[in-house]
Structures are given as structure tokens and as C-alpha cells.
Design a protein around this motif. Sequence first.
Motif, PDB file in Angstrom:
ATOM      1  N   ALA A  17      28.563  69.654  28.867  1.00 32.69           N
ATOM      2  CA  ALA A  17      29.015  71.036  28.698  1.00 32.69           C
ATOM      3  C   ALA A  17      30.204  71.356  29.598  1.00 32.69           C
ATOM      4  CB  ALA A  17      27.863  72.001  28.991  1.00 32.69           C
ATOM      5  N   SER A  18      30.128  70.958  30.867  1.00 32.23           N
ATOM      6  CA  SER A  18      31.239  71.234  31.785  1.00 32.23           C
ATOM      7  C   SER A  18      32.486  70.458  31.383  1.00 32.23           C
ATOM      8  CB  SER A  18      30.828  70.891  33.220  1.00 32.23           C
ATOM      9  OG  SER A  18      30.442  69.531  33.317  1.00 32.23           O
ATOM     10  N   GLY A  19      32.316  69.221  30.915  1.00 30.61           N
ATOM     11  CA  GLY A  19      33.466  68.446  30.459  1.00 30.61           C
ATOM     12  C   GLY A  19      34.096  69.040  29.215  1.00 30.61           C
ATOM     13  N   PHE A  20      33.278  69.527  28.296  1.00 27.01           N
ATOM     14  CA  PHE A  20      33.796  70.126  27.069  1.00 27.01           C
ATOM     15  C   PHE A  20      34.554  71.416  27.368  1.00 27.01           C
ATOM     16  CE2 PHE A  20      33.328  73.013  23.445  1.00 27.01           C
ATOM     17  CZ  PHE A  20      33.849  72.231  22.420  1.00 27.01           C
ATOM     18  N   ILE A  21      34.016  72.247  28.272  1.00 28.31           N
ATOM     19  CA  ILE A  21      34.677  73.519  28.596  1.00 28.31           C
ATOM     20  C   ILE A  21      36.022  73.274  29.275  1.00 28.31           C
ATOM     21  CG2 ILE A  21      34.515  75.591  30.033  1.00 28.31           C
ATOM     22  CD1 ILE A  21      31.494  75.551  29.556  1.00 28.31           C
ATOM     23  N   ALA A  23      37.907  70.653  29.052  1.00 36.45           N
ATOM     24  CA  ALA A  23      38.844  69.961  28.165  1.00 36.45           C
ATOM     25  C   ALA A  23      39.374  70.856  27.059  1.00 36.45           C
ATOM     26  CB  ALA A  23      38.183  68.728  27.559  1.00 36.45           C
ATOM     27  N   ASN A  24      38.689  71.942  26.755  1.00 33.14           N
ATOM     28  CA  ASN A  24      39.073  72.798  25.638  1.00 33.14           C
ATOM     29  C   ASN A  24      39.422  74.219  26.072  1.00 33.14           C
ATOM     30  OD1 ASN A  24      38.357  71.187  22.942  1.00 33.14           O
ATOM     31  ND2 ASN A  24      36.778  70.737  24.458  1.00 33.14           N
ATOM     32  N   SER A  25      39.772  74.395  27.333  1.00 31.43           N
ATOM     33  CA  SER A  25      40.186  75.700  27.826  1.00 31.43           C
ATOM     34  C   SER A  25      41.080  75.517  29.038  1.00 31.43           C
ATOM     35  CB  SER A  25      38.961  76.560  28.182  1.00 31.43           C
ATOM     36  OG  SER A  25      38.267  76.012  29.284  1.00 31.43           O
ATOM     37  N   ARG A  26      41.577  76.617  29.561  1.00 36.93           N
ATOM     38  CA  ARG A  26      42.427  76.560  30.751  1.00 36.93           C
ATOM     39  C   ARG A  26      41.614  76.581  32.044  1.00 36.93           C
ATOM     40  NH1 ARG A  26      46.722  81.240  30.331  1.00 36.93           N
ATOM     41  NH2 ARG A  26      44.795  82.422  29.946  1.00 36.93           N
ATOM     42  N   ILE A  27      40.299  76.616  31.917  1.00 37.62           N
ATOM     43  CA  ILE A  27      39.434  76.634  33.091  1.00 37.62           C
ATOM     44  C   ILE A  27      39.452  75.268  33.763  1.00 37.62           C
ATOM     45  CG2 ILE A  27      37.063  76.951  33.889  1.00 37.62           C
ATOM     46  CD1 ILE A  27      36.621  78.866  31.610  1.00 37.62           C
ATOM     47  N   LYS A  28      39.563  75.246  35.084  1.00 34.29           N
ATOM     48  CA  LYS A  28      39.596  73.996  35.823  1.00 34.29           C
ATOM     49  C   LYS A  28      38.217  73.337  35.821  1.00 34.29           C
ATOM     50  CE  LYS A  28      43.360  75.391  38.905  1.00 34.29           C
ATOM     51  NZ  LYS A  28      43.779  75.560  40.324  1.00 34.29           N
ATOM     52  N   PRO A  29      38.172  71.996  35.976  1.00 33.63           N
ATOM     53  CA  PRO A  29      36.881  71.293  35.914  1.00 33.63           C
ATOM     54  C   PRO A  29      35.865  71.787  36.936  1.00 33.63           C
ATOM     55  CG  PRO A  29      38.686  69.733  35.724  1.00 33.63           C
ATOM     56  CD  PRO A  29      39.305  71.055  36.048  1.00 33.63           C
ATOM     57  N   ASP A  30      36.318  72.068  38.185  1.00 40.14           N
ATOM     58  CA  ASP A  30      35.359  72.519  39.194  1.00 40.14           C
ATOM     59  C   ASP A  30      34.796  73.901  38.858  1.00 40.14           C
ATOM     60  OD1 ASP A  30      37.793  73.710  39.527  1.00 40.14           O
ATOM     61  OD2 ASP A  30      37.848  73.543  41.712  1.00 40.14           O
ATOM     62  N   THR A  31      35.628  74.768  38.253  1.00 35.22           N
ATOM     63  CA  THR A  31      35.148  76.083  37.842  1.00 35.22           C
ATOM     64  C   THR A  31      34.153  75.970  36.702  1.00 35.22           C
ATOM     65  OG1 THR A  31      37.283  77.036  38.466  1.00 35.22           O
ATOM     66  CG2 THR A  31      35.859  78.365  37.061  1.00 35.22           C
ATOM     67  N   ALA A  32      34.477  75.123  35.717  1.00 34.94           N
ATOM     68  CA  ALA A  32      33.560  74.922  34.594  1.00 34.94           C
ATOM     69  C   ALA A  32      32.229  74.360  35.064  1.00 34.94           C
ATOM     70  CB  ALA A  32      34.200  73.986  33.564  1.00 34.94           C
ATOM     71  N   GLY A  34      30.935  74.694  38.026  1.00 37.03           N
ATOM     72  CA  GLY A  34      30.230  75.730  38.778  1.00 37.03           C
ATOM     73  C   GLY A  34      29.522  76.721  37.864  1.00 37.03           C
ATOM     74  N   VAL A  35      30.188  77.110  36.769  1.00 44.76           N
ATOM     75  CA  VAL A  35      29.584  78.050  35.829  1.00 44.76           C
ATOM     76  C   VAL A  35      28.363  77.427  35.156  1.00 44.76           C
ATOM     77  CG1 VAL A  35      29.951  79.297  33.676  1.00 44.76           C
ATOM     78  CG2 VAL A  35      31.730  79.302  35.423  1.00 44.76           C
ATOM     79  N   VAL A  36      28.505  76.186  34.679  1.00 42.48           N
ATOM     80  CA  VAL A  36      27.414  75.538  33.952  1.00 42.48           C
ATOM     81  C   VAL A  36      26.233  75.269  34.875  1.00 42.48           C
ATOM     82  CG1 VAL A  36      26.740  73.475  32.665  1.00 42.48           C
ATOM     83  CG2 VAL A  36      28.953  74.526  32.240  1.00 42.48           C
ATOM     84  N   PHE A  37      26.503  74.723  36.063  1.00 44.65           N
ATOM     85  CA  PHE A  37      25.414  74.374  36.974  1.00 44.65           C
ATOM     86  C   PHE A  37      24.698  75.615  37.484  1.00 44.65           C
ATOM     87  CE2 PHE A  37      26.992  70.138  36.934  1.00 44.65           C
ATOM     88  CZ  PHE A  37      25.977  69.335  37.417  1.00 44.65           C
TER      89      PHE A  37
END
Length: 220
Positions: A17-21, A23-32, A34-37
Motif C-alpha cells: 500500500a505504501s509503495g503504491f501510494i 508511486a502513484n502520487s506526489r506524496i513522498k515514500p516516508d510520508t506514505a 507513515g500514513v499507512v503504518f
Amino acid sequence: FPLLIGAFIAAMFCAIASGFISANSRIKPDTAMGVVFSGMFGLGIVLYTAIETDVHLDHILFGNLLGVETHELWTSGVIGVAVCVGLLLFWRDLRFQSFDPAQAQLVGVRVNTLHYGLLSALSLTIVATLSATGLILAIGLLIAPGAIAFLITRTFTQMMIVSMLVCVFSLFAGVYLSFFLDSAPAPTAVLVFTVVFIAVFFAKRLSTQTSLSTVLQRIT
């Protein structure tokens, strides 16, 4: 079913989920991540209060280093070996993809596969440490050794070796000190990590200032 199986399923979902978010948005990996976890963490607390279980919440959050059972050791060992073998097999591609993903994609490296594979390895590592250090302290166990090694090394290979040595030293020191302090081993080990990081940080800063003052003296 065993806690580690549920942790593995949840960890793989978080990785995908974090990798998909990211890769498909402007959100940085650490932010994605953080949101998912954080969302999954909240879901876990809700499920814990709604479902009866004999697993203690403190053991999930903070671990039980001195109460690890044999099958948990075997599970952690198998996961650790699998992650290490995967890193060794794809060492160059993973390093290439991590530091320059655009160039790696141009030369034909499977960037997406490596991206999700690295996230999966990270999730599996958290699962492997869950029974010993718990969910919260596992984050410190993953970040602190690399941060300490980053301050005192110049190459990525040296950083990997030093971080492993720092991790082994801090864990042994934490368990040893916890006996005399009458405290839990896992939090004590993380506290040792923090002390080592602070000591290295100020030693590095002092060394840099000394070197700078020496250069200025030579110039003047």
C-alpha cells in the motif's frame, strides 16, 4: 493462528500500500509509509479491544526479549537468512535503484520490482523482531544503527558493516545493563542506541570544529 502470521500479512499489506501510494502520487515514500503504518496501527488497537486474545498488548508494543520461545527464534532466523540472501543477490541493483532510480530505469533495471521487494524485506524484518523488541522499539532498532554508522563512515559498504557491529554491541549492552537496572531489556537496548548516537554526534561535531579551526590557523 500465530501472531507472526497475522503480522506478516499486515506487514505485506503495508509495504504494498505504501509503495503504491508513493508511486502513484506526489506524496513522498516516508510520508506514505507513515500514513499507512499509523492507520494500520490504529486498526490493530481497535481490533485488540474488540477481540478476546491471550496475547498481552505490552508484548506486542514493547516485546518480551527474555521470553522469546524456540519457534519464534526459528521464525526470526529463517526470516533473517531470507532477507540477507535477497540483499546479497540483488545488492548492486538495489543500491542503484535506491540512489538513482531514474538512471536505473533507463538501463533496464526493474525498479518497481526492487521497490516493492525492498519494502517487503523491511516489513519482514519488523516481523522478525516483533516478538523480541515489539512494534514500537523495532523502529529504533532499524533506524539507530544506520544513523550512527552514517556519521562515522564514508562508503555504503562501511556503513553496513559498522551499523551491524553497533547493533550487536548495543543489544548485548542493553541486555547486560537491564539486569543491573532491573528494567526491560528491549527499552534498555534502545536507550543504549540513543546514548551511542548522541556520543558519536558530539564527537563528530567536535572533530569537525577542530579540523576547521586547524585549517583557519594554517590559512592565517
